[in-house]
Motif scaffolding. Structure first.
Motif, PDB file in Angstrom:
ATOM      1  N   TYR A 183       0.839  -1.197   0.000  1.00 49.54           N
ATOM      2  CA  TYR A 183       0.000   0.000   0.000  1.00 49.54           C
ATOM      3  C   TYR A 183       0.875   1.249   0.000  1.00 49.54           C
ATOM      4  O   TYR A 183       1.843   1.336   0.764  1.00 49.54           O
ATOM      5  CB  TYR A 183      -0.889   0.034   1.247  1.00 49.54           C
ATOM      6  CG  TYR A 183      -1.835  -1.135   1.385  1.00 49.54           C
ATOM      7  CD1 TYR A 183      -3.062  -1.132   0.719  1.00 49.54           C
ATOM      8  CD2 TYR A 183      -1.516  -2.222   2.183  1.00 49.54           C
ATOM      9  CE1 TYR A 183      -3.942  -2.204   0.850  1.00 49.54           C
ATOM     10  CE2 TYR A 183      -2.386  -3.299   2.317  1.00 49.54           C
ATOM     11  CZ  TYR A 183      -3.594  -3.279   1.650  1.00 49.54           C
ATOM     12  OH  TYR A 183      -4.453  -4.337   1.786  1.00 49.54           O
ATOM     13  N   TYR A 243       3.132  -1.327   7.278  1.00 50.14           N
ATOM     14  CA  TYR A 243       2.824  -1.426   5.853  1.00 50.14           C
ATOM     15  C   TYR A 243       3.985  -0.927   4.988  1.00 50.14           C
ATOM     16  O   TYR A 243       3.838  -0.770   3.776  1.00 50.14           O
ATOM     17  CB  TYR A 243       1.569  -0.609   5.516  1.00 50.14           C
ATOM     18  CG  TYR A 243       0.279  -1.240   5.970  1.00 50.14           C
ATOM     19  CD1 TYR A 243      -0.089  -2.509   5.546  1.00 50.14           C
ATOM     20  CD2 TYR A 243      -0.583  -0.565   6.830  1.00 50.14           C
ATOM     21  CE1 TYR A 243      -1.281  -3.086   5.962  1.00 50.14           C
ATOM     22  CE2 TYR A 243      -1.774  -1.131   7.248  1.00 50.14           C
ATOM     23  CZ  TYR A 243      -2.115  -2.394   6.813  1.00 50.14           C
ATOM     24  OH  TYR A 243      -3.293  -2.967   7.226  1.00 50.14           O
ATOM     25  N   PHE A 250      -5.027   1.551   7.107  1.00 51.12           N
ATOM     26  CA  PHE A 250      -3.982   1.729   6.097  1.00 51.12           C
ATOM     27  C   PHE A 250      -3.266   3.066   6.237  1.00 51.12           C
ATOM     28  O   PHE A 250      -2.214   3.277   5.636  1.00 51.12           O
ATOM     29  CB  PHE A 250      -4.576   1.631   4.687  1.00 51.12           C
ATOM     30  CG  PHE A 250      -5.292   0.348   4.421  1.00 51.12           C
ATOM     31  CD1 PHE A 250      -4.670  -0.868   4.639  1.00 51.12           C
ATOM     32  CD2 PHE A 250      -6.588   0.343   3.957  1.00 51.12           C
ATOM     33  CE1 PHE A 250      -5.323  -2.065   4.391  1.00 51.12           C
ATOM     34  CE2 PHE A 250      -7.262  -0.841   3.712  1.00 51.12           C
ATOM     35  CZ  PHE A 250      -6.623  -2.047   3.921  1.00 51.12           C
TER      36      PHE A 250
END
Length: 299
Positions: free
Chosen positions: A204, A223, A279
């Motif tokens: 991501y 991430y 995220f």
């Protein structure tokens, strides 16, 4: 497998009125963030999505979250040109005739998450096993275990679309441009690359719009990745399309692709990760919530 059983348990709880969908969703929020969502005065983007889910008119969400029915909406917006070619739509899995399909294609359920099968050579698939998997995808309504009632109302089916091939030098999977729109205007793009469906892994990265400035500092450390995606050739078109599709909603994510010098529509999402999205950093989740204005929305 765990998700399937959770869905069944929550279905029993909800249909027998032993637990409300909102409580189920709040419990999931607490499990992830170790705090209760503030729906009396929602601040971050997750809280505002959750408020809209339970306190606003979501009557259009069922059609637009349906990967098949949403095609009509896209056409009504004058954007038929960005729809991926459809090879077939099936409510009865036994109606699928693989002999009539092209060599390669993509199979999806029209609801749910992760129910995607990429077929690059149909001569290698086991038709009996494939149909068994597809039947399991549409056997039960998705959404009970997350409290997302708009998914539960979707009339379930299987769709088969053209397989979009992309430059593998940039990503091992089709690059997914997830464009966040607030009050009809683009805000940012979450770019997903190197997705592995079996391992459930994805790279991501956050890009500011319209500048396409990468902001890895707005992605949580867990991430962290080395993926870099250059500015799409048709970014201006993508922004125009996303805003056209999002113009009637305070918060929605519009997913697009760019393949062979052309933009394609993916899907629309109103409750990303069931309103438990992680995220982005906590600071960015709050900033996104501040941008999204829901004060004018009536309960």
């Amino acid at each position: 497998m765990i998700t399937k059983y959770l869905n069944r348990i929550c279905r029993i709880l909800i249909t027998n009125k032993l637990m409300s969908p909102s409580l189920i969703n709040k419990l999931m929020f607490y499990r992830k963030f170790k705090r209760w969502p503030d729906l009396k005065n929602p601040q971050d983007i997750n809280e505002k999505m959750m408020w809209l889910l339970f306190y606003s008119d979501t009557s259009k969400w069922t059609q637009l979250a349906d990967k098949y029915a949403v095609r009509q909406y896209v056409e009504e917006k004058g954007l038929r040109n960005i729809l991926v070619k459809m090879h077939g739509q099936y409510e009865n899995i036994n109606d699928i005739d693989f002999k009539k399909l092209p060599k390669k294609f993509v199979i999806k359920s029209n609801n749910g998450f992760g129910t995607v099968m990429i077929v690059r050579d149909k001569s290698t698939i086991n038709e009996k096993e494939t149909k068994r998997i597809l039947k399991s995808w549409i056997k039960e309504p998705y959404g009970y275990w997350t409290g997302e009632l708009h998914y539960i109302k979707i009339k379930r089916c299987i769709i088969i679309e053209e397989l979009l091939d992309q430059n593998s030098q940039l990503s091992s999977s089709l690059i997914d441009y997830k464009i966040w729109c607030m009050n009809g205007k683009v805000y940012c793009c979450m770019c997903c690359t190197n997705r592995n469906i079996e391992k459930q892994t994805t790279d991501y990265n956050y890009y500011e719009l319209p500048s396409w400035t990468v902001r890895k500092d707005l992605i949580p450390n867990h991430y962290e990745n080395n993926a870099v995606v250059p500015k799409p050739k048709h970014l201006d078109e993508m922004i125009t399309y996303a805003e056209k599709l999002a113009e009637d909603f305070p918060i929605v994510r519009v997913d697009l692709y760019e393949v062979n010098d052309k933009v394609y529509f993916g899907e629309m999402t109103f409750t990303c990760n069931a309103c438990h999205m992680s995220f982005f950093t906590e600071e960015e989740l709050l900033r996104m919530g501040q941008v999204a204005d829901i004060k004018h929305i009536k309960k």
